[in-house]
Every structure is written in structure tokens, then in C-alpha cells.
Scaffold this motif. Structure first.
Motif, PDB file in Angstrom:
ATOM      1  N   ILE A 119       0.809  -1.207   0.000  1.00 24.25           N
ATOM      2  CA  ILE A 119       0.000   0.000   0.000  1.00 24.25           C
ATOM      3  C   ILE A 119       0.847   1.264   0.000  1.00 24.25           C
ATOM      4  N   PHE A 120       1.895   1.289   0.813  1.00 23.60           N
ATOM      5  CA  PHE A 120       2.630   2.531   1.044  1.00 23.60           C
ATOM      6  C   PHE A 120       3.865   2.703   0.157  1.00 23.60           C
ATOM      7  N   ASP A 121       4.396   1.612  -0.387  1.00 22.97           N
ATOM      8  CA  ASP A 121       5.485   1.663  -1.377  1.00 22.97           C
ATOM      9  C   ASP A 121       5.205   0.614  -2.439  1.00 22.97           C
ATOM     10  N   PRO A 122       4.104   0.775  -3.163  1.00 17.66           N
ATOM     11  CA  PRO A 122       3.658  -0.294  -4.059  1.00 17.66           C
ATOM     12  C   PRO A 122       4.589  -0.523  -5.241  1.00 17.66           C
ATOM     13  N   PRO A 123       4.738  -1.787  -5.645  1.00 12.49           N
ATOM     14  CA  PRO A 123       5.531  -2.099  -6.840  1.00 12.49           C
ATOM     15  C   PRO A 123       4.804  -1.634  -8.092  1.00 12.49           C
ATOM     16  N   VAL A 156      -5.983   3.320   8.887  1.00 13.58           N
ATOM     17  CA  VAL A 156      -4.935   3.733   7.944  1.00 13.58           C
ATOM     18  C   VAL A 156      -3.755   4.343   8.694  1.00 13.58           C
ATOM     19  N   MET A 157      -4.036   5.210   9.646  1.00 10.74           N
ATOM     20  CA  MET A 157      -2.956   5.839  10.411  1.00 10.74           C
ATOM     21  C   MET A 157      -2.169   4.801  11.195  1.00 10.74           C
ATOM     22  N   ALA A 158      -2.861   3.853  11.803  1.00 15.95           N
ATOM     23  CA  ALA A 158      -2.171   2.825  12.593  1.00 15.95           C
ATOM     24  C   ALA A 158      -1.217   2.017  11.728  1.00 15.95           C
ATOM     25  N   LEU A 159      -1.686   1.565  10.557  1.00 10.86           N
ATOM     26  CA  LEU A 159      -0.817   0.761   9.700  1.00 10.86           C
ATOM     27  C   LEU A 159       0.346   1.577   9.155  1.00 10.86           C
ATOM     28  N   ALA A 160       0.089   2.847   8.819  1.00 13.73           N
ATOM     29  CA  ALA A 160       1.165   3.695   8.295  1.00 13.73           C
ATOM     30  C   ALA A 160       2.221   3.961   9.367  1.00 13.73           C
ATOM     31  N   ILE A 161       1.788   4.228  10.579  1.00 11.71           N
ATOM     32  CA  ILE A 161       2.728   4.485  11.671  1.00 11.71           C
ATOM     33  C   ILE A 161       3.566   3.241  11.957  1.00 11.71           C
ATOM     34  N   MET A 162       2.929   2.080  12.007  1.00  9.54           N
ATOM     35  CA  MET A 162       3.679   0.849  12.255  1.00  9.54           C
ATOM     36  C   MET A 162       4.618   0.530  11.101  1.00  9.54           C
ATOM     37  N   TYR A 163       4.210   0.848   9.901  1.00  9.17           N
ATOM     38  CA  TYR A 163       5.070   0.618   8.732  1.00  9.17           C
ATOM     39  C   TYR A 163       6.367   1.414   8.839  1.00  9.17           C
ATOM     40  N   LEU A 164       6.261   2.594   9.446  1.00  6.73           N
ATOM     41  CA  LEU A 164       7.441   3.450   9.597  1.00  6.73           C
ATOM     42  C   LEU A 164       8.130   3.269  10.951  1.00  6.73           C
ATOM     43  N   GLY A 165       7.756   2.192  11.658  1.00  2.00           N
ATOM     44  CA  GLY A 165       8.494   1.836  12.859  1.00  2.00           C
ATOM     45  C   GLY A 165       7.957   2.368  14.162  1.00  2.00           C
ATOM     46  N   GLY A 166       6.787   3.024  14.140  1.00  2.00           N
ATOM     47  CA  GLY A 166       6.217   3.575  15.358  1.00  2.00           C
ATOM     48  C   GLY A 166       5.134   2.690  15.946  1.00  2.00           C
ATOM     49  N   GLU A 167       4.547   3.174  17.043  1.00  2.00           N
ATOM     50  CA  GLU A 167       3.455   2.478  17.703  1.00  2.00           C
ATOM     51  C   GLU A 167       2.154   3.248  17.480  1.00  2.00           C
ATOM     52  N   ASP A 223       3.948  12.580   5.034  1.00  2.00           N
ATOM     53  CA  ASP A 223       4.626  12.605   3.731  1.00  2.00           C
ATOM     54  C   ASP A 223       4.464  11.276   3.001  1.00  2.00           C
ATOM     55  N   LYS A 224       4.567  10.178   3.746  1.00  2.00           N
ATOM     56  CA  LYS A 224       4.442   8.859   3.130  1.00  2.00           C
ATOM     57  C   LYS A 224       3.030   8.640   2.586  1.00  2.00           C
ATOM     58  N   LEU A 225       2.016   9.043   3.348  1.00  2.00           N
ATOM     59  CA  LEU A 225       0.643   8.868   2.879  1.00  2.00           C
ATOM     60  C   LEU A 225       0.349   9.704   1.645  1.00  2.00           C
ATOM     61  N   GLU A 281       2.501  10.773  -0.538  1.00  2.00           N
ATOM     62  CA  GLU A 281       3.242  10.179  -1.662  1.00  2.00           C
ATOM     63  C   GLU A 281       2.550   8.917  -2.149  1.00  2.00           C
ATOM     64  N   ALA A 282       2.166   8.056  -1.213  1.00  2.00           N
ATOM     65  CA  ALA A 282       1.554   6.781  -1.584  1.00  2.00           C
ATOM     66  C   ALA A 282       0.234   6.987  -2.314  1.00  2.00           C
ATOM     67  N   LYS A 283      -0.510   8.006  -1.915  1.00  2.00           N
ATOM     68  CA  LYS A 283      -1.823   8.235  -2.513  1.00  2.00           C
ATOM     69  C   LYS A 283      -1.742   8.466  -4.023  1.00  2.00           C
ATOM     70  N   THR A 284      -0.620   8.958  -4.497  1.00  2.00           N
ATOM     71  CA  THR A 284      -0.467   9.170  -5.937  1.00  2.00           C
ATOM     72  C   THR A 284      -0.520   7.852  -6.706  1.00  2.00           C
ATOM     73  N   HIS A 285      -0.326   6.734  -5.982  1.00  2.00           N
ATOM     74  CA  HIS A 285      -0.355   5.406  -6.610  1.00  2.00           C
ATOM     75  C   HIS A 285      -1.652   4.659  -6.344  1.00  2.00           C
ATOM     76  N   TRP A 286      -2.574   5.302  -5.615  1.00  2.00           N
ATOM     77  CA  TRP A 286      -3.851   4.646  -5.318  1.00  2.00           C
ATOM     78  C   TRP A 286      -4.893   5.010  -6.361  1.00  2.00           C
ATOM     79  N   LEU A 287      -5.786   4.087  -6.615  1.00  2.00           N
ATOM     80  CA  LEU A 287      -6.902   4.346  -7.520  1.00  2.00           C
ATOM     81  C   LEU A 287      -8.063   4.994  -6.777  1.00  2.00           C
TER      82      LEU A 287
END
Length: 344
Positions: free
Chosen positions: A150-154, A170-181, A195-197, A199-205
Motif C-alpha cells: 500500500i505505502f510503497d507499491p511495486p 490507515v494511520m495505525a498501519l502507516a505508523i507501524m510501517y514506519l516503525g512507530g506504535e 509525507d508517506k501517505l 506520496e503513496a496516494k499518488t499510486h492509489w486508484l
């Protein structure tokens, strides 16, 4: 929370047949769309001679805002665990003491006393599950147990991704993806999350609740999604696979609560007690494809629920799941600001 959510709010009236006149009357339920077994509702109607009307909502925020505004006409609401303390603190729920109801004995021990409703004075379990990722393995051959989908899609997934627009998940998964709680108030981390969200949104439909059918049909090749919704999509398309992100994923439970200004209080209490019977919980799980918290409900569920990868978490990843709580007000304020930027 969650299976094939309907973006539009609509009403569904279910007419009752003749039954034993124990309660007679009406019951108005406010619930997530496409998340209620009509077979279960029919049994309740016939048992108590009550006509049930179901009105759908598409997010915790939508439900809370409608009830706060008043004049809603609802008796029962089904909020998620991380929202229940808000409903309680604002005086929106009736203390019905489900822990003293006849069928409370059927609630599994681990769900009888929960942080968001200590002692179960207001709520009873509806369904519970996880928030993870889904991918169409006909197109995507990589690891499904990662939020990178989702956040760095191929490249093969870019432009074909859906994200269910529930801020807390969405916030929980994004925070954990970047190493937080979850519920982190670290401003430096939250800036990275924003910033990650963006950026990632540009790749979402899309950011769409009504995702199950589109995932099954191939309109979406990947999604940040609830497990039961993915289960239902896989039953239609075996190429769909559910992943538990190794960076961290979310657990949640939805709950049956009675509103403080309910007009049909006794029928609402009957419904809470009814939802703690194995048959009612089993029928609900069979429809929505989520786990429940009622002992003995397995007898009313299909065998595939016992082995489904969307239900049975790989042992090596189970510890990566976090039960999402209510975040402190100052943290929630930061999240809301980030979310507004993401939704622009």
C-alpha cells in the motif's frame, strides 16, 4: 467495521412474520453497511415479534456525528472498540449492564472485560477482526505480508490500489510501517507518516469502503482492507490473498450498544442479549465472514471459517497485531490534520 461497506447511507426495513408476542414493537439499528445477517435478524423478529429497521453508516465518524446531532431515531448502534470510549464519555450510550444479562455467560472470557468498556456495562460483542492488506496474486507475486503493498507499491500494483478510508486503521498501519506504535505523538514520525501517505496516494486508484466486489472482480488489484471483506472476495476469486503486515497490523472489535435517547429501550436490550447466543453470533459470522466472541457459535458456522487464512493468523505474525485504542485528544488532533491533507 466492516465487510463490503456501503458508501451511501440507506435504510433497510425487514418485515416480521407472525411470532411469539414477547416484546412486540420496533427496533431501529444503526450499523455498518452490508454487515448484518438478515437470517439472524429474521430469527430475532420472529422470536420477539419486533420489526427491525437497519440504517447503514460508512464510518465511525459518520455514525458519531449523526447521533451527536440528535433527531436520529436509532435505538442500537455498532461502534468500533476505539470509538466506544468516546460514545461513553459524551453520554451517548445507555448503561444497560450486559454483564448481568442471561446470555453473558456465552461471551468468551477474554472478551468479558475489555479496556474500552470495563466490565461490559454498555456493550456486547458484535464481530472482531483485523486490518491488513489484500492482493491479487495473479498480478502480484511478492510477499503479501507487508504494508509496502500500500505505502510503497511495486509498479504492477500502482494505480490499481484501494484504501478503505477509515482514519484510525490507515494511520495505525502507516505508523507501524514506519516503525512507530499506534497513537504515537512523535511529531517527527508523524511528519514522515504524512509525507508517506501523500506520496503513496499518488499510486492509489481510490479510497472506497465498497471494495469487496471490486476486489473480487479485479477492479482493484490490492487494498488496505478488513479481513472479512477479503474473505468474501476470495470466495468469489481464489486469486485474492489476505496479508498480515510484518511491520504491524490492527485488531478491532465492533460492539452492540444502546443509545441513551433510544425510543425502544427494552427491545434494544433484548437484541443485546440475543446477540450473545451462539446461533445469532454464528449466523452473523457466516454472513460477514468475521470471527465473533461467543462460545459455541462454531456449530452455526461453515467449516471453512475454521481454517481460512483470513481468520487464522500465522503464528509467527500474531504478535505483530495491535489492538487499536482511543488516542489522546492532542494526538487525535494531529491525526485529523494529517487526514485532511490526505483526503484533499
Amino acid at each position: 467495521m466492516k465487510s463490503g461497506m456501503l458508501a451511501a447511507v440507506c435504510g433497510l426495513a425487514i418485515m416480521t412474520m407472525a411470532g411469539t408476542a414477547q416484546a412486540a414493537g420496533q427496533l431501529n439499528i444503526y450499523n455498518w453497511g452490508d454487515y448484518t445477517s438478515l437470517d439472524m435478524i429474521k430469527k430475532f423478529e420472529e422470536k420477539y415479534d419486533v420489526k427491525v429497521t437497519i440504517t447503514d453508516f460508512d464510518s465511525n465518524d459518520t455514525a458519531l456525528a449523526k447521533v451527536r446531532a440528535g433527531g436520529h431515531g436509532m435505538d442500537v448502534v455498532i461502534p468500533s472498540s476505539n470509538f466506544v470510549p468516546i460514545w461513553i464519555s459524551e453520554g451517548l450510550l445507555l448503561e444497560t449492564e450486559p454483564n448481568k444479562m442471561e446470555n453473558f455467560k456465552n461471551v468468551e472470557a477474554k472478551w468479558q472485560d475489555v479496556p474500552y468498556d470495563p466490565g461490559r456495562k454498555y456493550t456486547v460483542p458484535w464481530l472482531w477482526g483485523s486490518t491488513g492488506v489484500a492482493a491479487n496474486t495473479k498480478l502480484y507475486k511478492g510477499d503479501v505480508n507487508t504494508s509496502a503493498i500500500i505505502f510503497d507499491p511495486p509498479p504492477e500494483l500502482q494505480g490499481k490500489i484501494n484504501v478503505v478510508p477509515e482514519m484510525g486503521d490507515v494511520m495505525a498501519l502507516a505508523i507501524m510501517y514506519l516503525g512507530g506504535e499506534p497513537c504515537s505523538g512523535d511529531k517527527a514520525l508523524l511528519k514522515k507518516v504524512r509525507d508517506k501517505l501523500i506520496e503513496a496516494k499518488t499510486h492509489w486508484l481510490s479510497m472506497d469502503y465498497s471494495s469487496v466486489e471490486k476486489l473480487a472482480k479485479g477492479d482493484y488489484s490490492a487494498s488496505l482492507e478488513w479481513n472479512g471483506g477479503v474473505f468474501r472476495a476470495r470466495l468469489e476469486n481464489p486469486d485474492i490473498k489476505y496479508g498480515y503486515p510484518k511491520e504491524g497490523f490492527a485488531f478491532w472489535m465492533d460492539n452492540v450498544a444502546v443509545l441513551k435517547d433510544a425510543k425502544n429501550v427494552e427491545n434494544a436490550k433484548l437484541f443485546q442479549n440475543f446477540m450473545m447466543t451462539p446461533e445469532a453470533a454464528g449466523l452473523n459470522s457466516t454472513f460477514a465472514r468475521y470471527a465473533n466472541a461467543i462460545s459455541g457459535s462454531e456449530a452455526y458456522m461453515p467449516d471453512d471459517m475454521k481454517t481460512a487464512t483470513e481468520i487464522v493468523i500465522p503464528p509467527e505474525l500474531e504478535a505483530k497485531g495491535k489492538f487499536i485504542d482511543v488516542c489522546p485528544p492532542d494526538v487525535t488532533e494531529f491525526y485529523n490534520a494529517i487526514w485532511k491533507e490526505v483526503l484533499r
